[in-house]
Design a protein around this motif. Structure first.
Motif, PDB file in Angstrom:
ATOM      1  N   SER A  88     -19.192  -1.824 -23.817  1.00  0.00           N
ATOM      2  CA  SER A  88     -20.568  -1.332 -23.676  1.00  0.00           C
ATOM      3  C   SER A  88     -21.314  -2.073 -22.570  1.00  0.00           C
ATOM      4  CB  SER A  88     -21.327  -1.436 -24.995  1.00  0.00           C
ATOM      5  OG  SER A  88     -21.542  -2.786 -25.337  1.00  0.00           O
ATOM      6  N   THR A  90     -19.934  -3.144 -19.789  1.00  0.00           N
ATOM      7  CA  THR A  90     -19.451  -2.648 -18.496  1.00  0.00           C
ATOM      8  C   THR A  90     -19.699  -1.154 -18.311  1.00  0.00           C
ATOM      9  OG1 THR A  90     -17.222  -2.329 -19.392  1.00  0.00           O
ATOM     10  CG2 THR A  90     -17.667  -4.437 -18.304  1.00  0.00           C
ATOM     11  N   ASN A  91     -19.992  -0.455 -19.418  1.00  0.00           N
ATOM     12  CA  ASN A  91     -20.244   0.996 -19.374  1.00  0.00           C
ATOM     13  C   ASN A  91     -21.498   1.329 -20.179  1.00  0.00           C
ATOM     14  OD1 ASN A  91     -17.651   1.753 -18.047  1.00  0.00           O
ATOM     15  ND2 ASN A  91     -16.810   0.861 -19.905  1.00  0.00           N
ATOM     16  N   LYS A  93     -23.815   3.427 -19.998  1.00  0.00           N
ATOM     17  CA  LYS A  93     -24.244   4.828 -20.118  1.00  0.00           C
ATOM     18  C   LYS A  93     -23.385   5.636 -21.092  1.00  0.00           C
ATOM     19  CE  LYS A  93     -26.446   4.930 -15.656  1.00  0.00           C
ATOM     20  NZ  LYS A  93     -26.600   5.558 -14.373  1.00  0.00           N
ATOM     21  N   LYS A  94     -22.250   5.063 -21.516  1.00  0.00           N
ATOM     22  CA  LYS A  94     -21.377   5.793 -22.448  1.00  0.00           C
ATOM     23  C   LYS A  94     -21.956   5.733 -23.856  1.00  0.00           C
ATOM     24  CE  LYS A  94     -16.904   5.473 -20.181  1.00  0.00           C
ATOM     25  NZ  LYS A  94     -15.511   5.047 -20.328  1.00  0.00           N
ATOM     26  N   ILE A  99     -17.351   4.719 -26.757  1.00  0.00           N
ATOM     27  CA  ILE A  99     -16.964   3.303 -26.601  1.00  0.00           C
ATOM     28  C   ILE A  99     -16.110   2.853 -27.782  1.00  0.00           C
ATOM     29  CG2 ILE A  99     -17.877   0.950 -26.636  1.00  0.00           C
ATOM     30  CD1 ILE A  99     -20.091   1.957 -24.755  1.00  0.00           C
TER      31      ILE A  99
END
Length: 162
Positions: A88, A90-91, A93-94, A99
């Motif tokens: 979460s 590193t990403n 927007k997911k 995730i």
């Protein structure tokens, strides 16, 4: 006297230990081989109902599947959540659902091999609860038997505290 033997799996630690006992006895000294894993292995057979060969057998025997599943381990969701937190960051927007699904792919799943059951019980559960659990158990036994066996050989030294 205590001798500890360390080495990679299947590298001959047990063979060397047994040879040392044999030579000691030939020279008039009583000796015995001990293992930090002996208590864990008995637990795996007597309580977890693994087959003797899955615990004491060859490398192939120890790599056979058991009835235990990774998903049923008490810390499984904790490991997944640790991976999900990293993902979460590193990403951002997911979605959480995406995730979490990706995180579950990063941890083992399905049936555990006998070796994995023993490693998990020994390290992830036993040593996590109390880092000296196996050392103290073996040292207590060795103290009780030290008069009968003045030479004691430990054939599975793996960790610094051992």
């Amino acid at each position: 006297m205590i001798i500890g033997i360390s080495g990679k799996k299947q590298s001959g630690k047990g063979v060397l230990s047994n040879w040392l006992v044999e030579k000691s006895i030939q020279n008039g000294y009583q000796a015995k081989v001990y293992s930090f894993a002996s208590f864990l292995k008995r637990f795996a057979v007597d309580v977890m109902c693994l087959e003797e060969k899955q615990v004491y057998g060859t490398d192939d025997d120890k790599n056979t599947l058991t009835k235990y599943k990774w998903e049923n381990m008490p810390f499984y969701e904790h490991i997944v959540s640790e991976h999900a937190m990293r993902l979460s960051k590193t990403n951002p927007k997911k979605s959480f659902k995406t995730i979490w699904k990706e995180a579950t792919l990063l941890v083992p799943s399905g049936q555990m091999k006998a070796r994995e059951v023993m490693q998990t019980l020994g390290t992830e559960i036993g040593r996590r609860m109390y880092s000296e659990i196996w050392v103290e158990a073996l040292m207590n036994l060795m103290k009780k038997e030290s008069k009968d066996y003045p030479l004691q050989i430990v054939d599975d030294v793996r960790f610094v505290n051992e």
